[in-house]
Design a protein around this motif. Structure first.
Motif, short mmCIF file in Angstrom:
data_model
loop_
_atom_site.label_atom_id
_atom_site.label_comp_id
_atom_site.label_asym_id
_atom_site.label_seq_id
_atom_site.Cartn_x
_atom_site.Cartn_y
_atom_site.Cartn_z
N ARG A 1 -15.06 9.16 42.37
CA ARG A 1 -14.17 10.06 41.62
C ARG A 1 -12.82 10.22 42.31
NH1 ARG A 1 -19.38 12.82 40.67
NH2 ARG A 1 -19.82 12.65 38.43
N ALA A 2 -12.84 10.37 43.62
CA ALA A 2 -11.59 10.54 44.36
C ALA A 2 -10.74 9.27 44.30
CB ALA A 2 -11.89 10.91 45.82
N THR A 3 -11.39 8.12 44.37
CA THR A 3 -10.64 6.87 44.33
C THR A 3 -10.07 6.61 42.94
OG1 THR A 3 -12.15 6.00 46.01
CG2 THR A 3 -10.71 4.43 44.92
N ALA A 4 -10.81 6.98 41.91
CA ALA A 4 -10.28 6.85 40.55
C ALA A 4 -9.04 7.71 40.38
CB ALA A 4 -11.35 7.25 39.53
N ARG A 5 -9.09 8.92 40.87
CA ARG A 5 -7.92 9.80 40.78
C ARG A 5 -6.74 9.19 41.54
NH1 ARG A 5 -7.35 15.97 43.25
NH2 ARG A 5 -5.15 16.24 42.66
N PHE A 6 -6.99 8.69 42.74
CA PHE A 6 -5.93 8.05 43.52
C PHE A 6 -5.35 6.87 42.75
CE2 PHE A 6 -4.69 4.51 46.23
CZ PHE A 6 -3.74 5.08 47.06
N TYR A 7 -6.21 6.05 42.15
CA TYR A 7 -5.72 4.88 41.43
C TYR A 7 -4.80 5.28 40.29
CZ TYR A 7 -5.37 0.56 38.86
OH TYR A 7 -4.84 -0.53 38.21
N PHE A 8 -5.23 6.24 39.48
CA PHE A 8 -4.42 6.65 38.32
C PHE A 8 -3.11 7.31 38.75
CE2 PHE A 8 -8.02 5.65 35.72
CZ PHE A 8 -7.52 5.52 34.44
N GLU A 9 -3.11 8.03 39.86
CA GLU A 9 -1.91 8.75 40.27
C GLU A 9 -0.98 7.92 41.15
OE1 GLU A 9 -3.01 12.46 42.04
OE2 GLU A 9 -3.91 13.25 40.19
N ARG A 10 -1.54 7.00 41.95
CA ARG A 10 -0.73 6.30 42.95
C ARG A 10 -0.52 4.81 42.68
NH1 ARG A 10 1.49 8.41 47.93
NH2 ARG A 10 0.97 10.63 47.95
N ILE A 11 -1.47 4.16 42.02
CA ILE A 11 -1.37 2.71 41.80
C ILE A 11 -0.95 2.38 40.37
CG2 ILE A 11 -2.58 0.50 41.93
CD1 ILE A 11 -2.20 1.81 44.63
N LEU A 12 -1.54 3.03 39.42
CA LEU A 12 -1.25 2.72 38.01
C LEU A 12 0.23 2.88 37.65
CD1 LEU A 12 -2.54 1.76 35.40
CD2 LEU A 12 -3.03 4.15 34.82
N PRO A 13 1.00 3.81 38.26
CA PRO A 13 2.43 3.90 37.95
C PRO A 13 3.21 2.62 38.24
CG PRO A 13 1.71 5.93 38.97
CD PRO A 13 0.56 4.98 39.07
N ARG A 14 2.63 1.67 38.95
CA ARG A 14 3.31 0.39 39.15
C ARG A 14 3.60 -0.30 37.82
NH1 ARG A 14 -0.15 -2.37 44.16
NH2 ARG A 14 0.08 -0.66 45.66
N THR A 15 2.83 0.05 36.80
CA THR A 15 3.07 -0.56 35.48
C THR A 15 4.46 -0.23 34.96
OG1 THR A 15 2.04 1.36 34.39
CG2 THR A 15 0.63 -0.55 34.85
N LEU A 16 5.02 0.91 35.36
CA LEU A 16 6.35 1.31 34.88
C LEU A 16 7.39 0.27 35.32
CD1 LEU A 16 6.19 5.13 35.72
CD2 LEU A 16 5.90 4.05 33.48
N ALA A 17 7.30 -0.18 36.56
CA ALA A 17 8.24 -1.18 37.06
C ALA A 17 8.06 -2.51 36.33
CB ALA A 17 8.06 -1.38 38.57
N HIS A 18 6.82 -2.88 36.06
CA HIS A 18 6.59 -4.14 35.37
C HIS A 18 7.10 -4.09 33.93
CE1 HIS A 18 4.50 -6.00 38.66
NE2 HIS A 18 3.64 -5.01 38.75
N VAL A 19 6.93 -2.96 33.27
CA VAL A 19 7.46 -2.82 31.91
C VAL A 19 8.98 -2.93 31.92
CG1 VAL A 19 7.74 -1.22 29.98
CG2 VAL A 19 5.50 -1.49 31.05
#
Length: 598
Positions: free
Chosen positions: A558-576
């Motif tokens: 659960r903690a890693t999922a939260r970290f992924y959505f908050e810290r890693i997934l925003p990388r999609t903004l740069a790719h878009v």
């Protein structure tokens, strides 16, 4: 010294709780793939990786393979041949091969955790049996009856190994330029002449024979890739009755000197009128080779995953042991002279990045294997077609993203070690060197990106993408009302819509300017990978409701999922942003101006 223990708890979670492998296998007709059998396979695979392969990893790196230039024979590092004999004796070579070809007939998915273990323990060693499975699949589909009878059994038993001979000194991805020739001899055999480079396990001392699958052109071949045929060319000549004859006129001319995987023989192979047999129809060799290539691409994705997991394991151990300063919020271990570095936020950032990419990547890769099993053993045509579309779509994502992330993970793991990270004795620098290579062979990241966007999305009209988007939307509709998953589902729904919009935009723009596809492909690939991982992290959290796991394991997920959505997934903004910037900033600069002012 770098250590490795297979992450069996997480592997079992992905197999049995997330993918529901046991009932899926029963539904697909794999009667022997019970939980008891699979647990035994995992345990024994973990033991073999830990006790036999892992101790040889450093040996392979330091000693490497050696070539006798007079004979063309290659000697593998000390212990490699003996380890392979144990691998064969244990029946691992035929684990997922059909029983009619002498295999054990277990699902393709069962082979994935074993492959991950092998590559994490000793990637260079794992390259020797790597292409045999692909050779078996290519020959089983396109080979004649006698070719299947003669070549498949020794390949499945592990007495012989296979290779894939595509690349030539002057041509890599553009196979239409290849010059290797195949001349008919009038007796059903062909004389194969040419030079192939970068041939993994092209020559070694582990088996009695090596079966080369070689792309070449017949005298009447049309120009370009439409004129390529496939031939089976054994190291020792093989007659149609299965008898083995004298040494064929194919030999290793040299070994490549590489930045990593030193224990893997990467060969220049010279074919000098070597005897071979046509596989499949003339001029249609690429179709057969792609069967082998796609299998290899998924396998290389697992190589990236295995290296990442081993690097993360070692970094985690070190972070819990290494004492350095005190926590900014006060001593966490007051009985010690300093706190272990795992208390520091930046170390946790690196460790959680590793954990999120490794465990999310495992779910992504294993699902691709399950889709392959649905493609080959589905209950009806509709399920088989769906499985084929999904595994085809996921293959470039798995290959490219898991290898690109392996560079990030191994370097973050090195960073956790500080100065000790680049010291040879700790083994992290070897993992980093090996990881870098995985992004290159079996198709570079750029090639995977073009395959995903150009072929899987545009040419195939997004069949796999539509299915993937449907899975995301179905999951969000079913789970969006749950408090723990609402935020994840909201983010996923928006990203699914954006994924579809980007695909439509790029189709329109590339129709007006062909450079738009190539300009966007890399960022589109990474965007696809990060969204796919978000889907699997959300599903992992959902699966915890019914999973029989320890509280600490569930808390970590659960903690890693939260970290992924908050810290890693925003990388999609740069790719878009990069995708929507178009091709102008890439293509307007004149080639001569790149060097201006130097």
């Amino acid at each position: 010294m770098s250590r490795y223990d297979a992450p069996l708890t997480d592997m079992r979670f992905v197999l049995f709780d997330l993918l529901k492998a046991e009932p899926e296998f029963a539904r697909l007709g794999f009667a022997d793939a019970t939980r008891d059998v699979l647990d035994a396979v995992l345990e024994e695979g973990a033991r073999f990786a830990r006790e036999v392969l892992a101790p040889l990893n450093r040996v392979g790196d330091e000693i490497g393979c050696t070539l006798d230039s007079a004979t063309g024979e290659v000697r593998t590092p000390p212990g490699f041949k003996e380890a392979y004999a144990q691998y064969v004796e244990g029946g691992w070579t035929g684990l997922v091969t059909a029983t009619e070809h002498g295999g054990q007939g277990l699902p393709h998915l069962v082979g994935f955790p074993i492959k991950e273990m092998v590559d994490a323990a000793n990637l260079a060693w794992g390259n020797f049996p790597l292409l045999s499975n692909g050779a078996v699949e290519a020959l089983s589909v396109y080979g004649t009856e006698w070719q299947r009878e003669v070549f498949l059994k020794p390949l499945v038993e592990g007495r012989w190994t296979g290779t894939m001979c595509l690349t030539e000194p002057h041509c890599g991805s553009d196979l239409g330029l290849l010059r290797t020739r195949a001349e008919p001899r009038g007796d059903g055999t062909y004389s194969i002449s040419g030079t192939k480079i970068f041939i993994t396990a092209g020559e070694h001392d582990m088996t009695d024979n090596i079966v080369h699958l070689v792309l070449a052109k017949l005298p009447d071949a049309p120009a370009g890739s439409r004129g390529i045929s496939l031939f089976v060319v054994p190291k020792f000549r093989v007659a149609q009755d299965g008898s083995t004859g004298e040494r064929n006129t194919v030999r290793c001319g040299s070994l490549e000197h590489k930045m990593g995987i030193h224990g893997s023989a990467t060969c220049v192979m010279n074919f000098d009128g070597a005897e071979g047999y046509l596989v499949g129809e003339p001029h249609k060799g690429l179709m057969a080779m792609f069967v082998m290539m796609n299998t290899a691409r998924l396998a290389v994705g697992l190589q990236g995953l295995g290296l990442s997991d081993r690097a993360f394991q070692n970094a985690l151990v070190y972070a819990n042991e290494r004492l350095q300063m005190r926590s900014a919020t006060g001593a966490k271990f007051p009985d010690k002279p300093a706190d272990p570095i795992i208390v520091h936020p930046d170390v946790r950032r690196m460790l959680l990045t590793c954990k999120s990419l490794v465990e999310g990547g495992r779910a992504l890769a294993y699902d691709a294997a399950l889709q392959y099993d649905r493609f080959t053993h589905g209950a009806d045509d509709a399920e088989r077609a769906e499985g084929e579309a999904l595994v085809s779509f996921l293959t470039p994502i798995v290959k490219a993203c898991l290898t690109e992330w392996s560079i990030e993970v191994t370097y973050d793991a090195m960073q956790c070690f500080g100065g000790h990270g680049y010291i040879h004795e700790h083994g992290l620098e070897q993992l980093a060197r090996d990881a870098r290579i995985t992004t290159l062979y079996e198709g570079t990241t750029g090639i995977q990106a073009l395959d995903l966007l150009g072929r899987k999305v545009f040419q195939l009209k997004g069949a796999g993408l539509k299915l993937m988007l449907g899975r995301i939307r179905d999951f969000c509709e079913a789970n969006g009302g749950k408090a723990e998953l609402a935020g994840y589902c909201s983010a996923l729904s928006e990203l699914a819509t954006q994924w579809q919009q980007l695909s439509v935009e790029l189709a329109q723009r590339s129709g007006e300017n062909a450079d738009e596809l190539g300009a966007a492909a890399y960022d589109y690939l990474l965007f696809s990978g990060y969204v796919s991982l978000a889907y699997w992290w959300a599903r992992s959290v959902a699966a915890l409701d019914e999973a029989q796991v320890q509280p600490a394991f569930a808390e970590g997920k659960r903690a890693t999922a939260r970290f992924y959505f908050e810290r890693i997934l925003p990388r999609t903004l740069a790719h878009v942003a990069a995708i929507r910037s178009g091709s102008a900033s890439l293509m307007t600069l004149d080639a001569a101006a790149f060097d201006a002012g130097r």
